[in-house]
Design a protein around this motif. Sequence first.
Motif, short mmCIF file in Angstrom:
data_model
loop_
_atom_site.label_atom_id
_atom_site.label_comp_id
_atom_site.label_asym_id
_atom_site.label_seq_id
_atom_site.Cartn_x
_atom_site.Cartn_y
_atom_site.Cartn_z
N THR A 103 -46.84 -28.55 -74.09
CA THR A 103 -47.48 -28.22 -72.73
C THR A 103 -47.30 -29.73 -71.83
N CYS A 104 -47.61 -30.69 -72.84
CA CYS A 104 -47.49 -32.02 -71.90
C CYS A 104 -45.90 -32.11 -71.35
N LYS A 105 -44.93 -31.79 -71.95
CA LYS A 105 -43.52 -31.60 -71.47
C LYS A 105 -43.38 -30.79 -70.21
N GLY A 106 -44.16 -29.69 -70.24
CA GLY A 106 -44.06 -28.74 -69.23
C GLY A 106 -44.71 -29.33 -68.03
N MET A 107 -45.82 -30.07 -68.14
CA MET A 107 -46.48 -30.66 -67.08
C MET A 107 -45.55 -31.78 -66.47
N LEU A 108 -44.74 -32.43 -67.48
CA LEU A 108 -43.95 -33.62 -67.01
C LEU A 108 -43.03 -33.18 -66.04
N ASP A 109 -42.57 -31.76 -66.52
CA ASP A 109 -41.36 -31.32 -65.37
C ASP A 109 -42.08 -31.14 -64.17
N TRP A 110 -43.14 -30.23 -63.97
CA TRP A 110 -43.86 -30.12 -62.87
C TRP A 110 -44.10 -31.35 -62.24
N ALA A 111 -44.52 -32.51 -62.79
CA ALA A 111 -44.85 -33.59 -61.86
C ALA A 111 -43.84 -34.16 -61.35
N LYS A 112 -42.62 -34.11 -62.10
CA LYS A 112 -41.29 -34.63 -61.46
C LYS A 112 -40.85 -33.71 -60.33
N LEU A 119 -48.81 -39.58 -62.21
CA LEU A 119 -48.90 -38.56 -63.01
C LEU A 119 -47.92 -38.53 -64.18
N ARG A 120 -46.71 -38.71 -63.78
CA ARG A 120 -45.53 -38.47 -64.59
C ARG A 120 -45.75 -39.63 -65.70
N GLN A 121 -45.92 -40.94 -65.29
CA GLN A 121 -46.14 -41.93 -65.87
C GLN A 121 -47.35 -42.00 -67.03
N ALA A 122 -48.56 -41.30 -66.56
CA ALA A 122 -49.58 -41.08 -67.12
C ALA A 122 -49.39 -40.14 -68.25
N LEU A 123 -48.68 -38.97 -68.04
CA LEU A 123 -48.22 -37.90 -68.86
C LEU A 123 -47.28 -38.53 -70.11
N GLU A 124 -46.42 -39.46 -69.48
CA GLU A 124 -45.51 -39.89 -70.41
C GLU A 124 -46.21 -40.90 -71.49
N THR A 125 -47.00 -41.55 -71.02
CA THR A 125 -47.85 -42.54 -71.99
C THR A 125 -48.73 -41.71 -73.11
N ARG A 126 -49.08 -40.25 -72.48
CA ARG A 126 -50.04 -39.57 -73.37
C ARG A 126 -48.94 -38.70 -74.31
N LEU A 127 -47.61 -38.74 -74.03
CA LEU A 127 -46.53 -37.94 -74.85
C LEU A 127 -46.18 -39.02 -75.82
N VAL A 128 -46.03 -40.22 -75.66
CA VAL A 128 -45.95 -41.32 -76.71
C VAL A 128 -46.85 -41.32 -77.69
N SER A 129 -48.15 -41.04 -77.31
CA SER A 129 -49.39 -40.99 -78.30
C SER A 129 -49.15 -39.82 -79.36
N LEU A 130 -48.76 -38.75 -78.56
CA LEU A 130 -48.52 -37.36 -79.38
C LEU A 130 -47.35 -37.62 -80.23
#
Length: 354
Positions: A103-112, A119-130
């Motif tokens: 889901t996080c990757k899907g929202m990353l694509d949407w942010a791009k 938002l992209r950077q915030a989601l990428e930071t969250r993705l690192v944690s995941l």
Amino acid sequence: MASQLAQAHEAAKQSPQQAVELYNSVLFADKADNVTMSDRETALLALAALYEQMQDASALTTLINGSQQFLVTISKAKSSKLIRTLVDRFNGISGALQVQISTCKGMLDWAKTENREYLRQALETRLVSLYLDSHLYTDALALISQLLSELKKLDDRMQLVEVHLLESRVYMALKNLPKSRAALTSARTAANSIYTPPPLQAQLDLQSGTLHSDEGDFKTAYSYFFETMEGLNVYANSKSVSESASAAASYEQQQLQAFAYMILCKIMTQQPDDITSLFATGKTAAKFRDRQTVVALQTVAKAQKQRSLADFEKALNEFRNELQSDELIRTHLSALYDTLMEQNLLRLIEPYSR
């Protein structure tokens, strides 16, 4: 629509499915219905919380993807905050880590696509944690390298602190302590020049204590773990701050982890008698008295005090899950087992020594 939201809130207590239908009717209402943005936002957040309560990861994913049309109608700052809140709702659903990553990757694509860099950077930071939680360390380090390059140019120090902290945790998981300490030093350097929210400061202190533990400096580690526990006091109380129940529970879990590490430090410095006095350090410590992890470590401390290898092995078997699930506790108790074995051998040969 306010009355419909009130009905949904009431239905959530007795009939979650009915509440889902009511929230959806508000969130996805036609423009002709004159539903305010505030009501739609309330319905979105309440629906996400309800899916978390129902442990329905699939429905939460569908909600997040379906809310994109609403999110483009509000400010970028507000939509970014909402998306991060929605993605974090997966934390309260057991076994949903892979779904959360997807889901996080899907929202990353949407942010791009929407050209939302923050938002992209915030989601990428969250993705690192995941990725870290999934033990995908190579993917985590690759994304960290990309993020650090961007954030240093933007001089976004708050996010730099978060990414450097994650970098330290990844290197620690890889047993590369020099790089882990270097990353933590970078995180603290960035944190010193800005206001660091207490929850983030607590994570820095927890990581510092963990590093000092791995280096055998348990006295310094203890002080960091104590700061972690005390720093989260307000945030672990959901009545005191505007945090969700799951966020408050997460902060309390971090407090429990820090307190367990404090007990571990006393065990590793051969001060088992000091553990009893820890419960007198305040209400925070006292509330963890009956938690299984704390009880397990107290049992280990008793075995250490009596230098009983048999009692130590019994404790390890009886509390296997509590003592083996945490990497730091497992590693140091393994070293303690070797020490107790050595002490027992010395006791056996002592009568024959001159």
